[in-house]
Write an enzyme that holds these catalytic residues in place. Structure first.
Site, mmCIF file in Angstrom:
data_model
loop_
_atom_site.group_PDB
_atom_site.id
_atom_site.type_symbol
_atom_site.label_atom_id
_atom_site.label_comp_id
_atom_site.label_asym_id
_atom_site.label_seq_id
_atom_site.Cartn_x
_atom_site.Cartn_y
_atom_site.Cartn_z
ATOM 1 N N ASN A 233 0.863 -1.183 0.000
ATOM 2 C CA ASN A 233 0.000 0.000 0.000
ATOM 3 C C ASN A 233 0.895 1.226 0.000
ATOM 4 O OD1 ASN A 233 -1.834 2.039 0.424
ATOM 5 N ND2 ASN A 233 -2.220 1.526 2.581
ATOM 6 N N LYS B 58 0.046 4.251 -0.200
ATOM 7 C CA LYS B 58 -0.596 5.458 0.353
ATOM 8 C C LYS B 58 -0.341 6.622 -0.623
ATOM 9 C CE LYS B 58 0.362 3.604 4.873
ATOM 10 N NZ LYS B 58 0.021 3.733 6.279
ATOM 11 N N HIS C 188 -9.666 1.089 4.882
ATOM 12 C CA HIS C 188 -8.370 1.288 5.557
ATOM 13 C C HIS C 188 -8.598 2.242 6.729
ATOM 14 C CE1 HIS C 188 -4.268 2.551 6.334
ATOM 15 N NE2 HIS C 188 -3.858 1.498 5.660
ATOM 16 N N GLU D 143 -7.005 4.650 7.833
ATOM 17 C CA GLU D 143 -6.804 6.080 7.533
ATOM 18 C C GLU D 143 -8.044 6.657 6.858
ATOM 19 O OE1 GLU D 143 -3.051 5.717 5.481
ATOM 20 O OE2 GLU D 143 -2.093 5.133 7.358
ATOM 21 N N GLU E 202 -5.565 -5.082 10.455
ATOM 22 C CA GLU E 202 -4.527 -4.064 10.639
ATOM 23 C C GLU E 202 -4.773 -3.314 11.942
ATOM 24 O OE1 GLU E 202 -2.598 -2.692 6.815
ATOM 25 O OE2 GLU E 202 -4.478 -1.626 6.908
ATOM 26 N N GLY F 19 2.153 2.216 10.490
ATOM 27 C CA GLY F 19 3.057 3.341 10.320
ATOM 28 C C GLY F 19 3.760 3.772 11.598
ATOM 29 N N SER G 118 3.218 -2.258 10.152
ATOM 30 C CA SER G 118 4.675 -2.262 10.304
ATOM 31 C C SER G 118 5.291 -3.619 9.982
ATOM 32 C CB SER G 118 5.076 -1.793 11.712
ATOM 33 O OG SER G 118 4.620 -0.469 11.923
HETATM 34 C C1 PEP Z 1 -0.878 0.152 5.789
HETATM 35 O O1 PEP Z 1 -0.882 1.311 5.439
HETATM 36 O O2 PEP Z 1 -1.806 -0.590 5.452
HETATM 37 C C2 PEP Z 1 0.231 -0.334 6.614
HETATM 38 C C3 PEP Z 1 0.167 -1.542 7.105
HETATM 39 O O3 PEP Z 1 1.285 0.530 6.819
HETATM 40 P P1 PEP Z 1 2.704 0.198 7.514
HETATM 41 O O4 PEP Z 1 3.172 -1.114 6.942
HETATM 42 O O5 PEP Z 1 3.582 1.326 7.149
HETATM 43 O O6 PEP Z 1 2.434 0.086 8.975
#
Ligand code: PEP
Length: 249
Positions: free
Chosen positions: A9, A11, A94, A96, A166, A172, A211
């Site tokens: 992803n 973003k 997601h 966000e 998630e 992040g 992460s």
């Molecule tokens: C994401 O944006 O779905 C995500 C898992 O980000 P990160 O791997 O940076 O935590």
């Protein structure tokens, strides 16, 4: 068990140059057999990504879509437009989008329906905040988000979804769920999928996101109910992303 999927992803990151870099690297890299790979890129890069990455058998997807097929909706992008540019998948719900763009369960459901209506595979994202975890509400939050969508779909629609767990506190932040923490939630999700019957628990990919990086991917992916990863930050570095893909093989 479902075939593993590693989905990046990006973003609101990346560039045409980065797509070319991925295209070149993927064209000369042997991905592990039996692992599906996808990159969810910003809208403007979809066409180029579909062209550059298709060569290597990598799917391309978007990060959201409108719940409407067309209309006076300035700034929105429909599922049909995504298909036309070569996308085959789309992230929905997601965290966000849920927190910053106020997408509630109804809005998420509308987008899942819109995706299914044009043949896009929705990757439905679920996850609890740190506060909810600390209050002992992880399972009720995550399964509630799952039910809000799955209850409204019929069996053939449910069978087309990918699910991504998630934890919001791990996205992040560099703070990854331990393999045991992730496995516990994945197992609860799989059990809930079994309640919907139709063998959904066997066929649905349940990805972990938060992460994930080259250093921790193997331990996470070794868990029995983790079928792959949704990778944010580490999907912006070709070497890191490819190392995670290798861990899934
Ligand atoms: C994401 O944006 O779905 C995500 C898992 O980000 P990160 O791997 O940076 O935590």
């Amino acid at each position: 068990m479902a075939k593993p999927l590693i989905a990046g992803n990006w973003k609101m990151h990346g560039s045409l140059a980065l797509i070319d870099e991925f295209g070149r690297a993927l064209a000369t890299t042997e991905l592990p057999e039996g692992v599906d790979v996808a990159l969810m890129v910003p809208f403007p890069y979809l066409a180029q990504a579909a062209q550059a990455l298709n060569v290597a058998g990598v799917s391309v997807g978007a990060q959201t879509l409108s719940d409407q097929p067309s209309g006076a909706l300035t700034g929105e992008v429909s599922g049909a437009m995504l298909r036309e540019l070569g996308a085959s998948m789309v992230l929905v719900g997601h965290s966000e989008r849920r927190s910053m763009f106020h997408e509630n369960d109804q809005a998420v459901l509308g987008r899942v329906r819109a995706a299914l209506g044009v043949g896009l595979t929705p990757i439905l994202c679920l996850g609890e905040t740190l506060e909810q975890r600390d209050e002992g509400r992880t399972e009720s939050v995550v399964l509630g988000q799952l039910d809000a969508v799955f209850d409204a779909l019929d069996a053939s629609e449910r069978a087309q979804l990918v699910v991504a767990y998630e934890p919001v506190w791990a996205i992040g932040t560099g703070r990854t769920a331990t393999p045991e923490q992730a496995q516990a939630v994945h197992s609860a999700i799989r059990q809930r999928l079994a309640d919907y019957s139709g063998g959904l628990e066997e066929r649905t990919k349940i990805l972990y996101g938060g992460s994930m990086k080259a250093a921790n991917a193997a331990d996470l992916l070794a868990q029995p109910d983790i079928d792959g990863g949704l990778v944010g930050g580490a999907s912006l570095q070709v070497d890191d992303f490819l190392a995670i893909c290798q861990s899934a093989g």
